[in-house]
Scaffold this motif. Structure first.
Motif, PDB file in Angstrom:
ATOM      1  N   ASP A 240       6.937   3.158 -13.034  1.00  0.00           N
ATOM      2  CA  ASP A 240       8.392   3.347 -13.031  1.00  0.00           C
ATOM      3  C   ASP A 240       8.907   3.862 -11.692  1.00  0.00           C
ATOM      4  N   VAL A 241       8.059   4.553 -10.948  1.00  0.00           N
ATOM      5  CA  VAL A 241       8.502   5.203  -9.716  1.00  0.00           C
ATOM      6  C   VAL A 241       8.500   4.242  -8.528  1.00  0.00           C
TER       7      VAL A 241
ATOM      8  N   ALA B 107       5.860  -3.224  -1.380  1.00  0.00           N
ATOM      9  CA  ALA B 107       4.492  -3.349  -0.871  1.00  0.00           C
ATOM     10  C   ALA B 107       3.505  -2.613  -1.768  1.00  0.00           C
ATOM     11  N   LEU B 108       3.865  -1.404  -2.188  1.00  0.00           N
ATOM     12  CA  LEU B 108       2.975  -0.627  -3.049  1.00  0.00           C
ATOM     13  C   LEU B 108       2.886  -1.255  -4.434  1.00  0.00           C
ATOM     14  N   ARG B 109       3.995  -1.817  -4.910  1.00  0.00           N
ATOM     15  CA  ARG B 109       3.976  -2.475  -6.217  1.00  0.00           C
ATOM     16  C   ARG B 109       3.059  -3.702  -6.194  1.00  0.00           C
TER      17      ARG B 109
ATOM     18  N   ALA C  96      -0.511  -2.459  -6.198  1.00  0.00           N
ATOM     19  CA  ALA C  96      -0.890  -1.987  -7.534  1.00  0.00           C
ATOM     20  C   ALA C  96      -1.169  -3.156  -8.472  1.00  0.00           C
ATOM     21  N   GLN C  97      -0.405  -4.235  -8.326  1.00  0.00           N
ATOM     22  CA  GLN C  97      -0.648  -5.412  -9.164  1.00  0.00           C
ATOM     23  C   GLN C  97      -2.013  -6.018  -8.855  1.00  0.00           C
ATOM     24  N   ARG C  98      -2.392  -6.002  -7.584  1.00  0.00           N
ATOM     25  CA  ARG C  98      -3.711  -6.525  -7.244  1.00  0.00           C
ATOM     26  C   ARG C  98      -4.814  -5.644  -7.829  1.00  0.00           C
TER      27      ARG C  98
ATOM     28  N   LEU D  38      -1.750   6.472  -7.979  1.00  0.00           N
ATOM     29  CA  LEU D  38      -2.377   5.153  -7.951  1.00  0.00           C
ATOM     30  C   LEU D  38      -3.872   5.377  -7.727  1.00  0.00           C
ATOM     31  N   GLY D  39      -4.546   5.755  -8.799  1.00  0.00           N
ATOM     32  CA  GLY D  39      -5.960   6.082  -8.687  1.00  0.00           C
ATOM     33  C   GLY D  39      -6.711   5.710  -9.945  1.00  0.00           C
ATOM     34  N   VAL D  40      -8.020   5.877  -9.892  1.00  0.00           N
ATOM     35  CA  VAL D  40      -8.892   5.497 -11.004  1.00  0.00           C
ATOM     36  C   VAL D  40      -9.841   6.646 -11.311  1.00  0.00           C
TER      37      VAL D  40
END
Length: 662
Positions: A77-78, A84-86, A89-91, A142-144
């Motif tokens: 949502d942020v 570019a970051l979106r 993140a999709q990748r 954006l992490g795992v």
């Protein structure tokens, strides 16, 4: 007889509307079907299949003995206003789904959207993920977080877009660490400050050390055990020993390494006739205390069937790196033949260590050669280009300028070996057993139980690299600070070579195919050849003109020396001397002007080349498309005209037939 005109059942407007409606329905149906039916389908058209799951990843996830859970924390949502970051993140999301699909249920992926002031945000912070603050006050996660069925947990704090090309490797390494919680033990002997950086122990004690990035990569994959540089025995738990620019070792230490190889131990050695990284100045402006400029092990190397001349340094014109030309030069960059950027054609394509690599950066490397009486097999895995030569070490130490090295360059016309794999049976370098130290009368009791081996139990597996500057961060990586974390953005595969070699000697190959899958640097080779030829001509002309200027200045100085001292000395010149001096001054001015013109011509040639390339990149394709459009338009008009003429002839023929019938 007059024929009635038959009207169509549907008007043209109704027919066109029907076609439009049916096309819209078909388009929506096709998109819906493709979204559902081909959700995981991929078409990768990149040169090296950069977006296709590698075989190493597939083998790893298929061989998992227990399920692994990957929790993907993504503040969706942020980042709506950060395209570019979106996209990045999709990748990440797509790659996680591909890994899960290829694992046959062994890898479960959970996606969590940690909204501001939520329990999920607290969980992400507690797990060790890094929240990047935005100006709005929100944080982007954006992490795992990966877990196995026991207590194992691995975390990637933030999947930075700068490391997008290493995304699959980072995720695969996380899975590998969870599947293999006990890391293999790697023994290291080094006189480089690998774990502290150039700051040494002083900055380490202050908590400001910056370890070499290759050391960080090794720590991520192995348990690193530093051995003292003088030792009597290597523990049986160590299967691979890394000798990284070691200091000169005493005979007892060399014997311990010798017997380690005899017992079947694997060795990777980085030796160097001129280690530039060891000369790196620390905070005090001096190298780390106890540094050594060169490293070699001639006794062991001879028994392994290889040698490195300590007085020879490699220079390579075709693989030379571009460096600053100097403040007095009119061009910004020039080739430095002592620093090389080696390319895939210089690597052994059939060796798992070097096959996946794109580039290696080396500096003042040595040269390896097999010995005449070797019992081993010497296999080059990294070599120079054919346009290489050998320089004397003292010449290198005199710090010649890049242009001076280019002027004196004479290629040998052969490839020289920088790294080699040594295999086969090895005989000990100490046939009489362990040598005694000066203060020893007999072998220590603790070592008497160790059996002395004169031949290796199994075939040796040794990798030798004639350069230690491969470890220098300045040579191969750009280190960026991201919220207190050091992020490595490699420009070459130096770390990949080191970790690949250790993993190969350990017997593990799954991660090797992933580590060097970043997009290859694909230089314009034709452009580079043109630039190199232009600079070679420039240097030759510059040398000729500079020689002419020096000779002219020498003649002027000699002529002035013949004059008596005093203000009226010029009046004592004969007409011949005055004419000669005026001629020499004109010649000197002409020579300097010609030198400036040559330097300017080089710059203009480079600029003109850049303009032509820019034209080809930007204008050629549109012009070709326009030309094709004109040809097609002309062809279509010709066809229309031909059809119109044919229709006209048909009408005239029909009228003629009607008139004849009436």
């Amino acid at each position: 007889m007059i024929q009635k005109k038959v009207r169509p059942v549907f008007s043209r407007a109704v027919f066109a509307t029907s076609i439009l409606v049916l096309s819209t329905i078909a388009f929506v149906a096709l998109n819906t079907f493709s979204t559902v039916g081909f959700q995981n389908a991929r078409l990768d058209l990149t040169d090296r299949s950069l977006f296709t799951l590698a075989d190493g990843t597939r083998n790893m996830v298929n061989g998992l003995r227990e399920p692994i859970t990957l929790r993907f924390y993504y503040s969706e949502d942020v980042v709506t206003e950060i395209p570019a970051l979106r996209a990045h993140a999709q990748r990440v999301r797509d790659l996680l789904q591909e890994i899960s699909s290829a694992s046959n249920g062994n890898v479960r992926v959970e996606e969590i959207n940690p909204q501001s002031f939520s329990i999920e945000e607290d969980q992400a912070t507690d797990a060790g993920l890094t929240g990047v603050p935005l100006r709005t006050g929100d944080k982007v996660f954006l992490g795992v977080v990966g877990t196995n069925t026991v207590d194992g947990r691995e975390v990637i704090g933030f999947l930075s877009p700068e490391r997008a090309t290493y995304l699959e490797y980072d995720l695969a390494r996380l899975i590998f660490s969870l599947a293999n919680p006990e890391k293999p033990l790697l023994g290291v002997v080094s006189n480089l400050p690998l774990d502290t950086g150039a700051g040494g122990l002083l900055l380490a004690m202050e908590g400001r050390s910056e370890p070499f990035m290759i050391y960080q990569e090794l720590k991520n994959s192995f348990t690193v055990d530093f051995l003292e540089q003088d030792f009597d025995r290597i523990a049986n738990e160590i299967k691979v020993l890394a000798l990284v620019h070691p200091k000169p070792m005493d005979p007892q230490t060399l014997y311990a390494i010798d017997q380690f190889v005899m017992r079947g131990g694997r060795v990777i050695a980085f030796l160097d006739p001129h280690s530039e990284v060891s000369l790196t100045a620390g905070p005090a402006g001096k190298p780390v205390q106890g540094y050594t400029e060169a490293s070699n092990m001639p006794e062991l190397m001879k028994s392994w069937g290889v040698e490195m001349n300590p007085n020879e340094v490699l220079a390579d014109k075709l693989r030379a790196q571009r460096v600053a030309a100097g403040a007095r030069q009119r061009r910004q960059l020039t080739d430095y033949v002592l620093w090389q950027r080696l390319l895939p054609e210089d690597f052994a394509s059939d060796d798992p260590i070097t096959a996946p690599l794109d580039a290696l950066h080396t500096g003042s490397a040595g040269i390896l050669e097999p010995t005449a009486d070797a019992t081993t097999i010497f296999t080059p895995i990294v070599q120079s280009s054919p346009e290489a030569m050998i320089l004397d070490l003292e010449r290198v130490k005199s710090a010649p300028s890049p242009d001076d090295l280019l002027r004196a360059f004479e290629p040998a016309g052969e490839r020289f070996t920088i790294a080699a794999r040594i295999s086969g049976p090895v005989k000990t370098a100490f046939p009489d057993g362990r040598p005694l130290a000066d203060d020893e009368e007999e072998v220590p009791t603790a070592l008497k139980s160790s059996k002395h081996l004169v031949e290796s139990i199994d075939d040796a597996n040794i990798v030798i690299f004639a350069d230690s500057d491969i470890f220098d961060d300045r040579f191969w990586v750009q280190v960026q600070n991201f919220l207190g974390d050091r992020i490595a953005v490699p420009t070459a595969d130096n770390a990949s070579f080191v970790v690949n070699a250790v993993e190969n000697l350990m017997g593990s190959n799954d991660l090797i195919s992933l580590r060097a899958r970043e997009p290859a640097d694909r230089p314009f080779t034709v452009v580079e050849d043109i630039r190199r030829d232009a600079e070679e001509k420039f240097l030759a002309e510059e040398t000729r003109l500079q020689t002419r200027i020096d000779e002219t200045e020498a003649r002027l100085a000699a002529l002035r020396a013949e004059l008596p001292e005093g203000a009226g000395a010029a009046a004592l010149l004969t007409d011949a001397q005055e004419a000669e001096m005026a001629s020499l001054q004109r010649e000197l001015a002409e020579g300097r002007r010609a030198l400036r013109d040559v330097q300017g011509d080089l710059r203009r040639d480079v600029d003109a080349l850049g303009a032509r390339i820019a034209f080809l990149n930007m204008a050629l394709v549109p012009l070709l498309v326009g030309a094709v459009w004109l040809v097609l338009s002309w062809t279509r008009r010709r066809k229309r005209a031909t059809r119109a003429q044919a229709a006209g002839r048909s009408v005239m023929s029909a009228d003629t037939n009607t008139g004849a019938a009436s």
